[in-house]
Design a protein around this motif. Structure first.
Motif, PDB file in Angstrom:
ATOM      1  N   ILE A   1      37.162  40.102  43.967  1.00  0.00           N
ATOM      2  CA  ILE A   1      38.305  40.017  44.873  1.00  0.00           C
ATOM      3  C   ILE A   1      38.061  38.946  45.927  1.00  0.00           C
ATOM      4  O   ILE A   1      38.950  38.125  46.215  1.00  0.00           O
ATOM      5  CB  ILE A   1      38.595  41.387  45.513  1.00  0.00           C
ATOM      6  CG1 ILE A   1      39.187  42.326  44.462  1.00  0.00           C
ATOM      7  CG2 ILE A   1      39.557  41.241  46.700  1.00  0.00           C
ATOM      8  CD1 ILE A   1      39.326  43.765  44.916  1.00  0.00           C
ATOM      9  N   CYS A   2      36.865  38.910  46.491  1.00  0.00           N
ATOM     10  CA  CYS A   2      36.547  37.909  47.513  1.00  0.00           C
ATOM     11  C   CYS A   2      36.556  36.489  46.936  1.00  0.00           C
ATOM     12  O   CYS A   2      37.004  35.564  47.602  1.00  0.00           O
ATOM     13  CB  CYS A   2      35.213  38.216  48.169  1.00  0.00           C
ATOM     14  SG  CYS A   2      35.252  39.692  49.199  1.00  0.00           S
ATOM     15  N   GLU A   3      36.062  36.327  45.721  1.00  0.00           N
ATOM     16  CA  GLU A   3      36.088  35.004  45.093  1.00  0.00           C
ATOM     17  C   GLU A   3      37.523  34.528  44.894  1.00  0.00           C
ATOM     18  O   GLU A   3      37.805  33.339  45.015  1.00  0.00           O
ATOM     19  CB  GLU A   3      35.360  35.040  43.749  1.00  0.00           C
ATOM     20  CG  GLU A   3      33.865  35.081  43.872  1.00  0.00           C
ATOM     21  CD  GLU A   3      33.172  35.235  42.539  1.00  0.00           C
ATOM     22  OE1 GLU A   3      33.817  35.539  41.514  1.00  0.00           O
ATOM     23  OE2 GLU A   3      31.932  35.068  42.522  1.00  0.00           O
ATOM     24  N   GLY A   4      38.421  35.441  44.598  1.00  0.00           N
ATOM     25  CA  GLY A   4      39.814  35.080  44.395  1.00  0.00           C
ATOM     26  C   GLY A   4      40.535  34.733  45.690  1.00  0.00           C
ATOM     27  O   GLY A   4      41.552  34.043  45.671  1.00  0.00           O
TER      28      GLY A   4
ATOM     29  N   TRP B   1      45.079  39.473  39.167  1.00  0.00           N
ATOM     30  CA  TRP B   1      46.421  40.024  39.363  1.00  0.00           C
ATOM     31  C   TRP B   1      46.603  40.440  40.819  1.00  0.00           C
ATOM     32  O   TRP B   1      47.658  40.212  41.408  1.00  0.00           O
ATOM     33  CB  TRP B   1      46.638  41.230  38.446  1.00  0.00           C
ATOM     34  CG  TRP B   1      47.976  41.847  38.634  1.00  0.00           C
ATOM     35  CD1 TRP B   1      49.139  41.462  38.060  1.00  0.00           C
ATOM     36  CD2 TRP B   1      48.287  42.959  39.469  1.00  0.00           C
ATOM     37  NE1 TRP B   1      50.161  42.272  38.481  1.00  0.00           N
ATOM     38  CE2 TRP B   1      49.664  43.205  39.353  1.00  0.00           C
ATOM     39  CE3 TRP B   1      47.530  43.776  40.312  1.00  0.00           C
ATOM     40  CZ2 TRP B   1      50.297  44.228  40.039  1.00  0.00           C
ATOM     41  CZ3 TRP B   1      48.167  44.797  40.993  1.00  0.00           C
ATOM     42  CH2 TRP B   1      49.525  45.005  40.847  1.00  0.00           C
ATOM     43  N   ILE B   2      45.572  41.047  41.396  1.00  0.00           N
ATOM     44  CA  ILE B   2      45.633  41.471  42.799  1.00  0.00           C
ATOM     45  C   ILE B   2      45.852  40.260  43.693  1.00  0.00           C
ATOM     46  O   ILE B   2      46.655  40.294  44.628  1.00  0.00           O
ATOM     47  CB  ILE B   2      44.348  42.233  43.184  1.00  0.00           C
ATOM     48  CG1 ILE B   2      44.279  43.555  42.411  1.00  0.00           C
ATOM     49  CG2 ILE B   2      44.272  42.460  44.680  1.00  0.00           C
ATOM     50  CD1 ILE B   2      42.906  44.213  42.451  1.00  0.00           C
ATOM     51  N   GLU B   3      45.153  39.182  43.397  1.00  0.00           N
ATOM     52  CA  GLU B   3      45.294  37.940  44.170  1.00  0.00           C
ATOM     53  C   GLU B   3      46.717  37.388  44.064  1.00  0.00           C
ATOM     54  O   GLU B   3      47.274  36.877  45.034  1.00  0.00           O
ATOM     55  CB  GLU B   3      44.302  36.906  43.656  1.00  0.00           C
ATOM     56  CG  GLU B   3      44.416  35.558  44.304  1.00  0.00           C
ATOM     57  CD  GLU B   3      43.566  34.505  43.598  1.00  0.00           C
ATOM     58  OE1 GLU B   3      43.726  33.325  43.937  1.00  0.00           O
ATOM     59  OE2 GLU B   3      42.761  34.859  42.722  1.00  0.00           O
ATOM     60  N   ALA B   4      47.330  37.508  42.892  1.00  0.00           N
ATOM     61  CA  ALA B   4      48.655  36.937  42.659  1.00  0.00           C
ATOM     62  C   ALA B   4      49.787  37.842  43.123  1.00  0.00           C
ATOM     63  O   ALA B   4      50.935  37.397  43.179  1.00  0.00           O
ATOM     64  CB  ALA B   4      48.830  36.626  41.175  1.00  0.00           C
ATOM     65  N   ALA B   5      49.488  39.093  43.461  1.00  0.00           N
ATOM     66  CA  ALA B   5      50.539  40.027  43.872  1.00  0.00           C
ATOM     67  C   ALA B   5      51.174  39.554  45.179  1.00  0.00           C
ATOM     68  O   ALA B   5      50.489  39.043  46.062  1.00  0.00           O
ATOM     69  CB  ALA B   5      49.960  41.420  44.044  1.00  0.00           C
ATOM     70  N   PRO B   6      52.482  39.710  45.314  1.00  0.00           N
ATOM     71  CA  PRO B   6      53.148  39.322  46.564  1.00  0.00           C
ATOM     72  C   PRO B   6      52.553  40.082  47.751  1.00  0.00           C
ATOM     73  O   PRO B   6      52.227  41.267  47.644  1.00  0.00           O
ATOM     74  CB  PRO B   6      54.606  39.734  46.341  1.00  0.00           C
ATOM     75  CG  PRO B   6      54.754  39.913  44.870  1.00  0.00           C
ATOM     76  CD  PRO B   6      53.411  40.256  44.334  1.00  0.00           C
ATOM     77  N   SER B   7      52.411  39.395  48.853  1.00  0.00           N
ATOM     78  CA  SER B   7      51.763  39.989  50.025  1.00  0.00           C
ATOM     79  C   SER B   7      52.529  41.191  50.571  1.00  0.00           C
ATOM     80  O   SER B   7      51.937  42.071  51.190  1.00  0.00           O
ATOM     81  CB  SER B   7      51.589  38.941  51.122  1.00  0.00           C
ATOM     82  OG  SER B   7      52.838  38.420  51.512  1.00  0.00           O
ATOM     83  N   GLU B   8      53.826  41.251  50.333  1.00  0.00           N
ATOM     84  CA  GLU B   8      54.588  42.386  50.850  1.00  0.00           C
ATOM     85  C   GLU B   8      54.310  43.693  50.098  1.00  0.00           C
ATOM     86  O   GLU B   8      54.708  44.765  50.543  1.00  0.00           O
ATOM     87  CB  GLU B   8      56.095  42.100  50.866  1.00  0.00           C
ATOM     88  CG  GLU B   8      56.706  41.714  49.552  1.00  0.00           C
ATOM     89  CD  GLU B   8      56.671  40.208  49.288  1.00  0.00           C
ATOM     90  OE1 GLU B   8      57.112  39.822  48.210  1.00  0.00           O
ATOM     91  OE2 GLU B   8      56.201  39.433  50.135  1.00  0.00           O
ATOM     92  N   LEU B   9      53.590  43.629  48.980  1.00  0.00           N
ATOM     93  CA  LEU B   9      53.241  44.850  48.262  1.00  0.00           C
ATOM     94  C   LEU B   9      52.140  45.642  48.959  1.00  0.00           C
ATOM     95  O   LEU B   9      51.990  46.834  48.730  1.00  0.00           O
ATOM     96  CB  LEU B   9      52.790  44.531  46.835  1.00  0.00           C
ATOM     97  CG  LEU B   9      53.861  44.165  45.838  1.00  0.00           C
ATOM     98  CD1 LEU B   9      53.246  43.926  44.465  1.00  0.00           C
ATOM     99  CD2 LEU B   9      54.904  45.259  45.739  1.00  0.00           C
TER     100      LEU B   9
END
Length: 70
Positions: free
Chosen positions: A65-68, A26-34
């Motif tokens: 997180i790093c793998e994502g 989910w963290i990986e998919a979150a929009p970068s502006e968040l």
């Protein structure tokens, strides 16, 4: 702070680090502006120096997180 308070705090911090790892997709998919990643990294960094159990949970979360990100 008593032993029970320290234990409760470590359990909570370990759970938080584990949840960060569990939500790595989910963290990986979150929009970068968040800008969600920097505060999570701060939490994981703190977890690395709290206790052995918390450090283990934080390191696994960092791994996920790093793998994502690759």
């Amino acid at each position: 702070m008593s032993y029970d308070d320290d234990w409760s705090s470590n359990v909570l911090e370990t759970a938080v680090c584990s949840l960060i790892g569990a939500f790595s997709k989910w963290i990986e998919a979150a929009p970068s502006e968040l800008l969600i990643l920097p505060p999570l990294v701060d939490i994981l960094n703190k977890g690395m120096s709290t206790s052995e159990e918390t450090a283990a949970a934080a390191s696994v979360a960092f791994k996920y997180i790093c793998e994502g990100m690759t």
